[in-house]
Design an enzyme around this catalytic site. Sequence first.
Site, PDB file in Angstrom:
ATOM      1  CE  LYS A  39       4.052 -32.543 -42.035  1.00 32.14           C
ATOM      2  NZ  LYS A  39       4.579 -33.061 -40.746  1.00 32.14           N
TER       3      LYS A  39
ATOM      4  CE  LYS B  60      10.641 -30.502 -41.177  1.00 33.31           C
ATOM      5  NZ  LYS B  60      10.483 -29.730 -39.933  1.00 33.31           N
TER       6      LYS B  60
ATOM      7  NE  ARG C 294      35.729 -32.042 -50.090  1.00 33.90           N
ATOM      8  CZ  ARG C 294      36.432 -32.072 -48.972  1.00 33.90           C
ATOM      9  NH1 ARG C 294      37.648 -31.553 -48.910  1.00 33.90           N
ATOM     10  NH2 ARG C 294      35.944 -32.628 -47.891  1.00 33.90           N
TER      11      ARG C 294
ATOM     12  CD  GLU D  44       1.915 -31.955 -38.012  1.00 35.63           C
ATOM     13  OE1 GLU D  44       2.979 -32.433 -38.462  1.00 35.63           O
ATOM     14  OE2 GLU D  44       1.432 -30.861 -38.378  1.00 35.63           O
TER      15      GLU D  44
ATOM     16  CG  ASP E 148       3.890 -30.214 -35.160  1.00 32.28           C
ATOM     17  OD1 ASP E 148       5.082 -30.550 -35.181  1.00 32.28           O
ATOM     18  OD2 ASP E 148       3.450 -29.207 -35.754  1.00 32.28           O
TER      19      ASP E 148
END
Length: 287
Positions: free
Chosen positions: A170, A138, A103, A203, A224
């Site tokens: 950002k 992410k 597994r 960004e 963005d």
Amino acid sequence: MNHIQAVPASVIDSIVAIALAEDCPRGDITAGTILPPDARATAAVVARQPGVLSGAAVFERVMKQVDGAIEVTPLLSDGERFGVGQRLITVTGPAASVLTAERVGLNLLQRMSAIATATAVLVERVAHTNARIADTRKTTPGLRALERYAVRCGGGVNHRDNLSDAFMAKDNHLALVGQGEELTTALKSVRARLGHTTAMEVEVDDISQIPAVLDAGVDVIMLDNFNPSDIPAALKLIDGRAIVEASGNVSAHTVAEIAETGVDIISSGAITHSVAAIDLGLDVVIE
């Protein structure tokens, strides 16, 4: 595909050790009781759907950490495509050990192959342009090294590895720093304090922010969530003075249109955070 930068064995082993400790903390009750101690098994990882392979070495390390007597034979290299019903890897060894490792080995192999497959789709869609497909931060906590390797297996490239790797301001950073001259001054101050080998990326979510960022001499400007129809105007304003990255709303349906605007990089979080595991099974071979 031996040109793909591999994940260090020590990193793989540490991830596998944590996964096995979670799945088998005190042994495998089922395999350890129903199977004769001397039972042996030969099994094959078989594809239930088409895809791009990633994680063969990881699957092998799972098997070997459970039992060094298990023999693992990859039939494809990472980065290669496979079809439905194709055998990808074979294993032979003590039956209980093979089933104990099954597994965890499949979980990692299925996820990594799914990421490689999703990346390959985007790479194919932009192959007629000069744009490159990149990942983002992410990623699944603890699995970043494996997931970013999977992106490379699919033909993509990696963004910064972590927060220590490069400067990237950002929207929330800019909200606290300010706009216009305030932003330019702040970015120039950062440039003066950073080493010359440290890249700076900023960004922007509106074309009006670009002049202040350009005046600071940054290396990369990320557009963005720009509508593709607005990207050409941004590119004209930047005029080659920075690498241009596009991000947001990137999918197999939109990526070609974005790439055709002439951006250098298209980054996608979906290729790591939103993939569904490729359907692979470990089938015991009955002779």
